[in-house]
Structure formats: C-alpha cells, structure tokens
Design an enzyme around this catalytic site. Structure first.
Site, PDB file in Angstrom:
ATOM      1  CG  LEU A  64      -2.120  -0.986   1.040  1.00  0.00           C
ATOM      2  CD1 LEU A  64      -2.678  -1.372   2.390  1.00  0.00           C
ATOM      3  CD2 LEU A  64      -3.212  -0.395   0.161  1.00  0.00           C
TER       4      LEU A  64
ATOM      5  CE1 TYR B  57       5.803  11.233  10.527  1.00  0.00           C
ATOM      6  CE2 TYR B  57       7.616  10.582  11.952  1.00  0.00           C
ATOM      7  CZ  TYR B  57       6.484  10.261  11.243  1.00  0.00           C
ATOM      8  OH  TYR B  57       6.024   8.964  11.229  1.00  0.00           O
TER       9      TYR B  57
END
Length: 272
Positions: free
Chosen positions: A107, A210
């Site tokens: 994915l 992040y």
C-alpha cells in the site's frame, strides 16, 4: 481489617466491576467478551467475495479466518507473500474447504496498488466486501515509494486509491447479486491525537515538524473522513454499498504496536 486485606478487597472489587462492564451486552446483543466467531454465528457467506488488506498478521489474520469460516472467498492482500501463504496454510488446516487466495499488495506503492487492482479485475471475481485493514503505526520518519510520508501513504492514500480502483467492480457485484456491498476502513481512537493545526497537507513531508503519533492520528482521522464522504456519495448515487470506519478496540497487541508504548495507550484509553 489490615491494609493487605483491604488491598485484596479493593482489587477484587475492581475485577468484579471490570468483569461486569466487559460482559454487559449492548443493543447488538454482544459484549466486549464476544468474539468474531460469536458475532458471525449462523451467517452464510458462501456467495460472497472479500478482500482483506494486511491479512498476514494481527487483526487481518483473524478477519480472514472468520470470513473463511463462514464460507466467504477471501483474497488476502499482503505485502509479504510468504507470510500470507503461511496464514493461508494455517487457515486451511483449521477450516476444511476454506476458500483463500493470496495476492501481493504494498500500500505504500501506488504502482503496487494499481497492479493489484488490475490483477484482481482480470480474475473476473465479484467483490462484495473490501476491508481496508492494513496499516503502520507511529513509525520513525520515512518516505514511501512515491516519496510521501509513510504513514499517510500506507494508511490512507494506498487504501483510497485501492477503493476507487475497485469501486466499479463492487457496484457491478452489488447490482448483479442484489446484495449490499461493504467498504470498511480500520481507523482508530488515535484519530483524536493529531497536529494542532489539523491535517498539514501542504507540508506533510516536512521531517522537521514530524511527530510519529500525530502523523498516525492524522492518517486515522483521514480514514474516517474518507469513509464518511464515500458513504455520502454512494447514498446520493443510490448505490447499494455502505462505507464505514471503525475503532477495533483499545490496546490490541499486534505487530502494529512495535513502535508504540504504554504512555500513548494510556492517553488513547482515557481521552473523552
């Protein structure tokens, strides 16, 4: 009564209270102690075909097993084919006549998603159920094959593209079978723990800003938004397919937790 005896009684009371809470049945007739076997008892899925992403570990394995137990033809969409084949073999040993296929799907790669969808469509199989289960959680900063932050790419973009590529097949199946289709996004209560400014789409690949668990929560929030919008559009089109998202439960100890710790579990389980 001594302090030790008081502690024992307090612990016993807490155990009794938690046992009552988890055993209490809801409107569905099931409780937190109910298993997938319990919930699906008596269901005949022999005419159905389902795709389960991430079916080689964790919740995906149990999902594939129980669907196969009820007669569903299950396509395990997995990144690691060897792991998928091992699960398939284990299910076959347990369930005589289980209908299981294993197909490769990464994915985090849009090319892999497109390849999987093309190969599935070439099989001419119907598709009644799509369970977008696979995911990664709280990883260190990494980019996907397409240079997109890994959690967002894997948990949302890959499933978003997969769902769109398979939607026509699902519509055709629902129309021809006259059975309502199902799209299920595995989200998480972690959708509540996100970046303060919302989804930072304009700087999603910014490593300096992040935070692993915020990025995870962001991807799970978008899973919910995806299901909600899909549900609205399908209803407007009059298509017999439902789209839902779900929180699978708190502290599910699977390989997904390898980057996790107890402090985040505590926050998730005690947030309102």
């Amino acid at each position: 009564m001594g302090n030790d005896a008081k502690k024992v009684l307090r612990i016993q009371r807490l155990i009794n209270e938690s046992t009552w809470l988890f055993s209490r049945k809801g409107a569905s007739g099931f409780s937190a102690y109910s298993t997938a076997d319990d919930v699906t008892q008596g269901i005949d899925g022999t005419a159905l075909t389902a795709i389960v992403t991430g079916a080689s570990s964790g919740i995906g394995v149990e999902t594939a097993r129980v669907l196969a137990l009820r007669g569903v033809l299950v396509v395990m969409a997995v990144r690691n084919l060897d792991a998928g084949r091992n699960v398939k073999e284990a299910i076959h040993k347990e369930i005589n006549g289980a209908k299981i296929d294993v197909m490769q799907l990464d994915l985090s790669s849009m090319a892999s998603v497109r390849k999987f969808a093309s190969e599935f469509q070439s099989s001419t199989l119907p598709l009644n159920i799509l369970i977008n289960n696979a995911g990664v959680m709280a990883t260190p900063f990494m980019l996907s094959h397409d240079n997109i932050e890994l959690q967002f790419a894997t948990n949302h973009l890959g499933h978003f593209l997969l769902t769109n590529l398979l939607l026509d097949t699902m519509k055709l199946t629902a129309r021809e079978s006259k059975r309502e289709g199902r799209i299920v996004n595995l989200s998480s209560k972690g959708h509540r723990i996100v970046y303060g400014e919302g989804n930072p789409f304009d700087h999603i690949n910014d490593e300096s800003g992040y935070f692993p668990r915020f990025a995870y929560g962001q991807s799970k929030l978008v899973n919910i938004l995806h299901a909600n919008e899909f549900s609205r559009r399908l209803k407007d089109e009059g298509v017999e397919i439902t789209a839902n998202s779900l929180h699978p439960g708190s502290i599910i100890m699977t390989d997904l937790m390898r980057h996790h710790d107890w402090r985040v579990s505590y926050v998730l389980n005690n947030s309102n």
